[in-house]
Design an enzyme around this catalytic site. Structure first.
Site, PDB file in Angstrom:
ATOM      1  N   ARG A 276       0.839  -1.196   0.000  1.00 38.19           N
ATOM      2  CA  ARG A 276       0.000   0.000   0.000  1.00 38.19           C
ATOM      3  C   ARG A 276       0.873   1.244   0.000  1.00 38.19           C
ATOM      4  O   ARG A 276       1.277   1.737   1.044  1.00 38.19           O
ATOM      5  CB  ARG A 276      -0.930  -0.020   1.222  1.00 38.19           C
ATOM      6  CG  ARG A 276      -2.081   0.977   1.176  1.00 38.19           C
ATOM      7  CD  ARG A 276      -3.032   0.784   2.338  1.00 38.19           C
ATOM      8  NE  ARG A 276      -3.665  -0.526   2.332  1.00 38.19           N
ATOM      9  CZ  ARG A 276      -4.742  -0.817   1.598  1.00 38.19           C
ATOM     10  NH1 ARG A 276      -5.322   0.101   0.873  1.00 38.19           N
ATOM     11  NH2 ARG A 276      -5.235  -2.033   1.628  1.00 38.19           N
ATOM     12  N   GLU A 348      -5.279  -8.748  -3.238  1.00 41.35           N
ATOM     13  CA  GLU A 348      -5.680  -8.171  -4.521  1.00 41.35           C
ATOM     14  C   GLU A 348      -4.468  -7.677  -5.309  1.00 41.35           C
ATOM     15  O   GLU A 348      -3.610  -6.972  -4.782  1.00 41.35           O
ATOM     16  CB  GLU A 348      -6.633  -6.999  -4.272  1.00 41.35           C
ATOM     17  CG  GLU A 348      -6.958  -6.231  -5.538  1.00 41.35           C
ATOM     18  CD  GLU A 348      -7.717  -4.936  -5.243  1.00 41.35           C
ATOM     19  OE1 GLU A 348      -8.299  -4.822  -4.145  1.00 41.35           O
ATOM     20  OE2 GLU A 348      -7.711  -4.059  -6.116  1.00 41.35           O
ATOM     21  N   ARG A 390       2.850  -4.774  -6.375  1.00 38.73           N
ATOM     22  CA  ARG A 390       2.402  -5.994  -5.698  1.00 38.73           C
ATOM     23  C   ARG A 390       2.939  -7.232  -6.420  1.00 38.73           C
ATOM     24  O   ARG A 390       3.146  -8.278  -5.787  1.00 38.73           O
ATOM     25  CB  ARG A 390       0.873  -6.025  -5.619  1.00 38.73           C
ATOM     26  CG  ARG A 390       0.352  -4.970  -4.638  1.00 38.73           C
ATOM     27  CD  ARG A 390      -1.146  -5.046  -4.387  1.00 38.73           C
ATOM     28  NE  ARG A 390      -1.532  -3.985  -3.448  1.00 38.73           N
ATOM     29  CZ  ARG A 390      -2.763  -3.820  -2.972  1.00 38.73           C
ATOM     30  NH1 ARG A 390      -3.733  -4.640  -3.347  1.00 38.73           N
ATOM     31  NH2 ARG A 390      -3.028  -2.846  -2.135  1.00 38.73           N
TER      32      ARG A 390
END
Length: 425
Positions: A276, A348, A390
């Site tokens: 994040r 995700e 990610r």
RNA sequence: GGAGAGAUGGCUGAGUUGGACGAAGGCGCUCGCCUGGAAAGCGAGUAGACGGGGAAAACCCUCGUCUCGAGGGUUCGAAUCCCUCUCUCUCCGCCA
């Protein structure tokens, strides 16, 4: 944005969508204003009609050399009344508009109803989470030990939720961008776009980030510009206020961009690592298509995004989002979730959404189905194909070896100058 | 940053001594004629939004209002006059 007439005719559906999505909106106020507005429009139009016909009469009288003073005098008053009514209507319409902009999109029928991610529906799993003999390291530790991720330096230079990628880490980031763009443009027929990383407010409203989620966006001081939270915003707005040629649909675009998110309300969540960040890279896929095609287009969009993970060899699953996790603008959404050993769960890495005509109506994106036919709103879709940061985290964690090195997926070898492993630098 | 030009319907392009209408012409497109079929040619049609009424699953008909980059002003009345803003283009300067 929903169609005003649709809301008027189907207030129950709108209310249900709000409830299922956990969103709020001033529905009753909207309906009251709508009624009031139509009443006023009826009044003012009658006045305008009178003014128009009398004005013509004035013109005729003057041409005939007659005096029109009385009529002109009377019309002064009528014009003043019109002005007042128009102003009132404008205010009502403005209030309606702002209410309407805050109504969420209606979920499609097949979307499961639910309030939390617990109720999302896993659709399929691909690949198996790796078995480690030793307990696996988190990517932030791996990155530090390899000398390719430097969060401390970023904290010193900028602040938290930023990172310096160093050496092979920087190259891996760039390799992934190129790999994904090549895959989508060469194999999946997307047209490559390199968009502006800032957009004006109207574009943010067009795709639905604003006005509701102002606090999530970075706004550039002294300007009307926002840093884009995703390439979806500039690429979808690429065709704003346009009427597209029906023969040209569907349109597929693939765009790399940096993405900037304020992450308001995420304090304390995912504070470590790449998961994040305020700034991250992403390759985004955007589609414009005919309404009757959008269901199928969403499925192929998901497949296109999935192929990235398949080729990289990362274990992942596809999940159909329930209403509560759909987000504001989407009618249907699948997430791709990649396995992250440090979290011991799927996280995700891509969101693929069908927005129906919600964004198209906001941004004024239409198409002409055939020659001489009426322009209709397109359907827009987009999906990450996929988030780069990610992906780096997933590669580090899933492909780590007991000796602290990391295998680079073979498909990336050409993009890494032949390098096959990440070793401490 | 300085100087100038412009923003009109799907596209192109007229229209600026304010009063004939969403607005000439062209292209494109649709329908018809022509043709064995096509092209050319000829004829007709071809903006959208909103509101009222009618018809109604969708397409539709009719009356009205608004819209000629956006917003405001002048006027009985503005694409046409005035102001502000935005964008585009040309030239100069600066610059990766």
């Amino acid at each position: 944005m929903l169609d005003m007439k649709f809301v008027r005719d189907n207030p129950d559906m709108v209310a249900k969508a709000m409830q299922d999505k956990g969103e709020e909106g001033e529905l009753q106020e909207f309906l009251n204003l709508d009624e009031k507005r139509r009443e006023k429009i009826f009044q003012v139009e009658q006045l305008k009609n009178r003014r128009n016909s009398v004005s013509e009469e004035i013109a005729r009288s003057k041409k005939a050399g007659k005096d029109a003073g009385d009529m002109i005098q009377a019309m002064r008053r009528v014009s003043a009344d019109i002005k007042a009514l128009d102003e009132e209507i404008r205010r009502i319409a403005e209030d309606m508009e702002s209410a309407l902009l805050n109504f969420p999109n209606i979920p499609l029928e097949e979307v499961p109803i639910g309030h939390s991610e617990e109720e999302n529906l896993p659709v399929r799993h691909v690949g198996e989470p790796p078995n480690f003999t030793l307990s696996p390291k988190a990517h932030w530790d791996l990155g530090r030990d390899l000398g390719i991720l430097d969060f401390e330096a970023a904290g010193k230079v900028t602040g938290s939720r930023f990172v310096f990628l160093m050496g092979a880490g920087a190259r891996l980031e760039r390799a992934l961008i190129n790999f994904m763009l090549d895959l989508h443009t060469e194999k999946h027929n997307y047209r490559e776009i390199f968009p502006p990383f800032m957009v004006h407010r109207h574009s943010m409203v067009g795709t639905g980030q604003l006005p509701k989620f102002e606090e999530d966006a970075f706004r550039v001081q002294h300007t009307d510009y926002y840093l884009i939270p995703t390439a979806e915003v500039p690429v979808t707005n690429l065709h704003r206020e346009e009427i597209l040629d029906g023969d040209k649909l569907p349109l597929y675009y693939a765009a790399y961009s940096a993405c900037f998110r304020a992450e308001a309300g995420a304090h304390g969540r995912d504070t470590r690592g790449l998961i994040r960040q305020h700034q991250f890279n992403k390759v985004e896929l955007v589609k414009f298509c005919r309404p009757e095609e959008s269901n199928e287009e969403l499925e192929t969009l998901v497949r296109d995004a999935e192929e990235v993970l398949k080729l990289l060899g990362l274990p992942y699953r596809v999940v159909l989002m329930c209403t509560g996790d759909l987000g504001f603008a989407a009618a249907k959404k699948y997430d791709l979730e990649v396995w992250l050993p440090s979290y011991n769960m799927y996280r995700e890495i891509s969101s693929c959404s069908n927005f129906w005509d919600f964004q198209a109506r906001r941004a004024g994106i239409r198409y002409r189905p055939g020659p001489g036919e009426k322009a209709r709103f397109v359907h827009t879709l987009n999906g990450s194909g996929v988030a780069i940061g990610r992906t780096v985290a997933a590669i580090l964690e899933n492909f780590q070896e007991a000796d602290g090195s990391v295998r680079i997926p073979p498909v990336l070898k050409p993009y890494m100058g032949g390098q096959e492993r990440l070793l401490p630098e």
